[in-house]
Design a protein around this motif. Structure first.
Motif, PDB file in Angstrom:
ATOM      1  N   GLU A  23      11.574   9.528   2.579  1.00  0.00           N
ATOM      2  CA  GLU A  23      11.103   8.990   4.111  1.00  0.00           C
ATOM      3  C   GLU A  23      11.023   7.547   4.161  1.00  0.00           C
ATOM      4  O   GLU A  23      11.499   7.291   5.200  1.00  0.00           O
ATOM      5  CB  GLU A  23       9.383   9.601   4.220  1.00  0.00           C
ATOM      6  N   LEU A  24      10.552   6.741   3.269  1.00  0.00           N
ATOM      7  CA  LEU A  24      10.553   5.308   3.516  1.00  0.00           C
ATOM      8  C   LEU A  24      12.016   4.808   3.471  1.00  0.00           C
ATOM      9  O   LEU A  24      12.286   4.042   4.296  1.00  0.00           O
ATOM     10  CB  LEU A  24      10.027   4.677   2.370  1.00  0.00           C
ATOM     11  N   ALA A  25      12.788   5.566   2.544  1.00  0.00           N
ATOM     12  CA  ALA A  25      14.280   4.821   2.590  1.00  0.00           C
ATOM     13  C   ALA A  25      14.921   5.329   3.641  1.00  0.00           C
ATOM     14  O   ALA A  25      15.813   4.441   4.179  1.00  0.00           O
ATOM     15  CB  ALA A  25      14.768   5.497   1.139  1.00  0.00           C
ATOM     16  N   GLU A  26      14.617   6.623   4.039  1.00  0.00           N
ATOM     17  CA  GLU A  26      15.552   6.968   5.529  1.00  0.00           C
ATOM     18  C   GLU A  26      14.999   6.133   6.737  1.00  0.00           C
ATOM     19  O   GLU A  26      15.976   5.864   7.649  1.00  0.00           O
ATOM     20  CB  GLU A  26      15.256   8.440   5.680  1.00  0.00           C
ATOM     21  N   ALA A  27      13.658   5.692   6.773  1.00  0.00           N
ATOM     22  CA  ALA A  27      13.340   4.853   7.980  1.00  0.00           C
ATOM     23  C   ALA A  27      13.979   3.418   7.848  1.00  0.00           C
ATOM     24  O   ALA A  27      13.923   2.720   8.835  1.00  0.00           O
ATOM     25  CB  ALA A  27      11.650   4.915   7.699  1.00  0.00           C
ATOM     26  N   GLY A  44       0.867  -1.207  -0.055  1.00  0.00           N
ATOM     27  CA  GLY A  44       0.208  -0.248   0.113  1.00  0.00           C
ATOM     28  C   GLY A  44       0.880   1.068  -0.196  1.00  0.00           C
ATOM     29  O   GLY A  44       0.290   2.323  -0.240  1.00  0.00           O
ATOM     30  N   GLU A  45       2.058   1.158  -0.061  1.00  0.00           N
ATOM     31  CA  GLU A  45       3.096   2.117   0.036  1.00  0.00           C
ATOM     32  C   GLU A  45       3.711   2.336  -1.351  1.00  0.00           C
ATOM     33  O   GLU A  45       3.643   1.405  -2.045  1.00  0.00           O
ATOM     34  CB  GLU A  45       4.097   1.951   1.193  1.00  0.00           C
ATOM     35  N   ILE A  46       4.061   3.778  -1.625  1.00  0.00           N
ATOM     36  CA  ILE A  46       5.054   3.994  -2.738  1.00  0.00           C
ATOM     37  C   ILE A  46       6.344   4.406  -2.240  1.00  0.00           C
ATOM     38  O   ILE A  46       6.505   5.249  -1.122  1.00  0.00           O
ATOM     39  CB  ILE A  46       4.290   5.077  -3.610  1.00  0.00           C
TER      40      ILE A  46
END
Length: 162
Positions: A80-84, A74-76
């Motif tokens: 921000e995702l990469a940093e997390a 459900g994510e693109i």
């Protein structure tokens, strides 16, 4: 019409889509395993030999769609995702799941490519193509894997070599 075939050269870090006569349709830079070629489970190497596309996953998904266990989360993909999750080997956009065709080399037992979850898949924008860097899969840019996905049917033969 005869299906195309895929040739993946681990040394050149290149995937070539070929027509039935062996002529190049398209070529793509890829990123295969940083540990080189190898067939054993948990080796984090790209399996060599004859394979075929067993399943195509992600048809119609938005570019950058994040997959986990072959399911969209459900994510693109984003900064921000990469940093997390800075060490994550992202599986994005499309998945071409490979099945080995050589018993004792890449099919069955501890060398089974499908059981090892070996895919051709989209990667994070930061993944460098043309240089080994994956954990065993064949990584492509998202636009390239989407293009390839649209050109090949399930059952397409794939040959991986050094």
């Amino acid at each position: 019409m005869t299906a195309p075939t895929i040739d993946i050269d681990l040394h050149a870090q290149r995937l070539t889509l070929l027509d039935a006569d062996g002529h190049t349709i398209e070529g793509y830079d890829v990123s295969t395993a940083s540990k080189g070629g190898g067939e054993f489970e948990n080796s984090h190497q790209t399996p060599r030999g004859h394979h075929r596309i067993r399943a195509k996953i992600g048809a119609g998904a938005a570019p950058g769609t994040v997959f986990n266990a072959r399911r969209p989360t459900g994510e693109i993909y984003s900064v921000e995702l990469a940093e997390a999750a800075p060490r994550r080997d992202w599986i994005l956009s499309r998945i071409l799941w490979l099945c080995g065709e050589e018993i004792g080399r890449n099919r069955l037992g501890a060398m089974d490519s499908m059981r090892r979850h070996i895919y051709i898949h989209g990667a994070a924008d930061t993944a460098v193509m043309g240089k080994p860097g994956s954990l065993g899969c064949i990584r492509m840019t998202n636009s390239d894997v989407i293009d390839l996905f649209e050109r090949v049917p399930v059952g397409t033969k794939v040959f991986i070599h050094e």
